[in-house]
Design an enzyme around this catalytic site. Sequence first.
Site, PDB file in Angstrom:
ATOM      1  CG  HIS A 127       1.599  -3.793  -4.297  1.00 39.03           C
ATOM      2  ND1 HIS A 127       2.667  -3.924  -4.018  1.00 39.03           N
ATOM      3  CD2 HIS A 127       2.767  -5.594  -5.080  1.00 39.03           C
ATOM      4  CE1 HIS A 127       3.243  -4.136  -3.585  1.00 39.03           C
ATOM      5  NE2 HIS A 127       3.599  -5.066  -4.402  1.00 39.03           N
ATOM      6  CB  SER A 204       9.956   0.750   3.752  1.00 40.01           C
ATOM      7  OG  SER A 204       9.079   0.524   3.342  1.00 40.01           O
ATOM      8  CB  ALA A 248      11.016  10.740   4.167  1.00 37.89           C
TER       9      ALA A 248
HETATM   10  P1  NAD Z   1       5.837   2.113   3.034  1.00 38.84           P
HETATM   11  O1  NAD Z   1       5.019   2.449   3.511  1.00 38.84           O
HETATM   12  O2  NAD Z   1       6.184   0.569   3.788  1.00 38.84           O
HETATM   13  O3  NAD Z   1       7.250   3.110   3.262  1.00 38.84           O
HETATM   14  C1  NAD Z   1       7.229   4.803   2.383  1.00 38.84           C
HETATM   15  C2  NAD Z   1       8.690   5.513   2.677  1.00 38.84           C
HETATM   16  O4  NAD Z   1       8.400   6.150   2.439  1.00 38.84           O
HETATM   17  C3  NAD Z   1       9.149   5.570   4.143  1.00 38.84           C
HETATM   18  O5  NAD Z   1      10.589   5.415   3.753  1.00 38.84           O
HETATM   19  C4  NAD Z   1       8.381   6.599   4.619  1.00 38.84           C
HETATM   20  O6  NAD Z   1       9.674   7.585   5.641  1.00 38.84           O
HETATM   21  C5  NAD Z   1       9.083   7.369   2.862  1.00 38.84           C
HETATM   22  N1  NAD Z   1       8.349   8.728   2.708  1.00 38.84           N
HETATM   23  C6  NAD Z   1       7.147   8.987   3.190  1.00 38.84           C
HETATM   24  N2  NAD Z   1       6.548  10.400   2.848  1.00 38.84           N
HETATM   25  C7  NAD Z   1       7.480  10.354   1.171  1.00 38.84           C
HETATM   26  C8  NAD Z   1       8.241  11.832   1.363  1.00 38.84           C
HETATM   27  N3  NAD Z   1       7.291  13.231   0.763  1.00 38.84           N
HETATM   28  N4  NAD Z   1       8.898  12.423   0.183  1.00 38.84           N
HETATM   29  C9  NAD Z   1      10.228  11.178   0.554  1.00 38.84           C
HETATM   30  N5  NAD Z   1       9.909   9.682   1.396  1.00 38.84           N
HETATM   31  C10 NAD Z   1       8.806   9.295   2.011  1.00 38.84           C
HETATM   32  O7  NAD Z   1       5.783   1.811   1.632  1.00 38.84           O
HETATM   33  P2  NAD Z   1       5.652   1.226   0.424  1.00 38.84           P
HETATM   34  O8  NAD Z   1       7.630   1.167   0.358  1.00 38.84           O
HETATM   35  O9  NAD Z   1       5.243   1.656  -0.541  1.00 38.84           O
HETATM   36  O10 NAD Z   1       5.297  -0.196   1.478  1.00 38.84           O
HETATM   37  C11 NAD Z   1       4.124  -0.481   1.184  1.00 38.84           C
HETATM   38  C12 NAD Z   1       3.125  -0.927   0.135  1.00 38.84           C
HETATM   39  O11 NAD Z   1       1.717  -0.842   0.692  1.00 38.84           O
HETATM   40  C13 NAD Z   1       2.886  -1.151  -0.857  1.00 38.84           C
HETATM   41  O12 NAD Z   1       2.898  -2.137  -1.258  1.00 38.84           O
HETATM   42  C14 NAD Z   1       1.761  -0.497  -1.860  1.00 38.84           C
HETATM   43  O13 NAD Z   1       1.064  -1.413  -2.336  1.00 38.84           O
HETATM   44  C15 NAD Z   1       0.949  -0.482  -0.274  1.00 38.84           C
HETATM   45  N6  NAD Z   1       0.400   1.482  -0.110  1.00 38.84           N
HETATM   46  C16 NAD Z   1       0.004   1.578  -1.363  1.00 38.84           C
HETATM   47  C17 NAD Z   1      -0.265   2.999  -1.264  1.00 38.84           C
HETATM   48  C18 NAD Z   1      -0.721   3.922  -2.091  1.00 38.84           C
HETATM   49  O14 NAD Z   1      -1.035   3.709  -3.065  1.00 38.84           O
HETATM   50  N7  NAD Z   1      -0.364   5.346  -1.922  1.00 38.84           N
HETATM   51  C19 NAD Z   1       0.101   3.545   0.341  1.00 38.84           C
HETATM   52  C20 NAD Z   1       0.164   2.599   0.929  1.00 38.84           C
HETATM   53  C21 NAD Z   1       0.624   1.829   1.449  1.00 38.84           C
END
Ligand code: NAD
Length: 283
Positions: A127, A204, A248
């Site tokens: 992304h 997720s 998680a």
């Molecule tokens: P999501 O928010 O949909 O899911 C995150 C998942 O990770 C959840 O299932 C949650 O329970 C789990 N989780 C949270 N903390 C955790 C940990 N410490 N250890 C293990 N699991 C943990 O995120 P996604 O699936 O990446 O989709 C979201 C979209 O938004 C992506 O396409 C991304 O591009 C974008 N996004 C990016 C960032 C970033 O760059 N850090 C942050 C938020 C969203």
Amino acid sequence: MERLIERAAGDLVDSKYAIALTGAGISTESGIPDFRGPQGVWTKNPEAERRAYLGWQRFLEDPKAYWEASLTSRRPGLSGDRERVMPNPGHHALVELEALAILKCVITQNVDALHERAGTKHLLEYHGSGAKLRCVSCNLRFRRDEFDLEKLLREKQLPPRCPECQGVVKSDTVGFGEPIPSDVAHQSLEEAWKCDLMLICGTSAVVYPFANLPRIARQKRTETERRTGTGIYAVESIPAVTIIEVNAEPTPLTEEGISDYLIQGKTGETLPGIVEEVKRLRK
Ligand code: NAD
């Protein structure tokens, strides 16, 4: 959990071409909230989700206005102050697995550039990256400081133009509805098809087309011959990729049996545990 960490380490050591897929969950321990976890940005503020869907459409309609709004907006980015956010033990564990020549590629959905800053070498930012800009015509990437954006704003010269092809330049981050840049989409498909182990961390797995990558890997099968009780050989088709989730909570990949097993826990604790076990097995 300990048993599953040992199992994952054994599977990694036995693999020939392991790759990792990561999502927002791997960066929550660096202080960047995810979207859909219990403390997620959209879980707490559904209006932010609605707004996010409009960005790409606005860019298409008027790139100049999109740029002016983005440079004058007071709203902080997802990663807050980019320089103060640091990679965590989960990011570093993947770097170690790459240095051990086990992990061949990391494909991330994250736009926070933390894998790059941790030192992952073969990285596909599915992304895009908030630290970069991209030409929408030829996909050339630029560091943000390669353009004097404030000057372009002052002189009403926005949007920035690609020095190679004069195409319009935007943030490298892929907006909702925006196609995945063809180069990264293509390479990610190749990696998913090439791997024999996929380690999926902190996602997720509901955002497409990224969430298709494990499903594509799951379709890969090998055929082996098995001698039946009557002495006749039968051909058996078995899955050719081991898919491990570190998350998680369970995801659709867990529930649909796409992944072989889930190690339920924090990536910042589980992944370093796996690396320690890999090193022990390698001794
Ligand atoms: P999501 O928010 O949909 O899911 C995150 C998942 O990770 C959840 O299932 C949650 O329970 C789990 N989780 C949270 N903390 C955790 C940990 N410490 N250890 C293990 N699991 C943990 O995120 P996604 O699936 O990446 O989709 C979201 C979209 O938004 C992506 O396409 C991304 O591009 C974008 N996004 C990016 C960032 C970033 O760059 N850090 C942050 C938020 C969203």
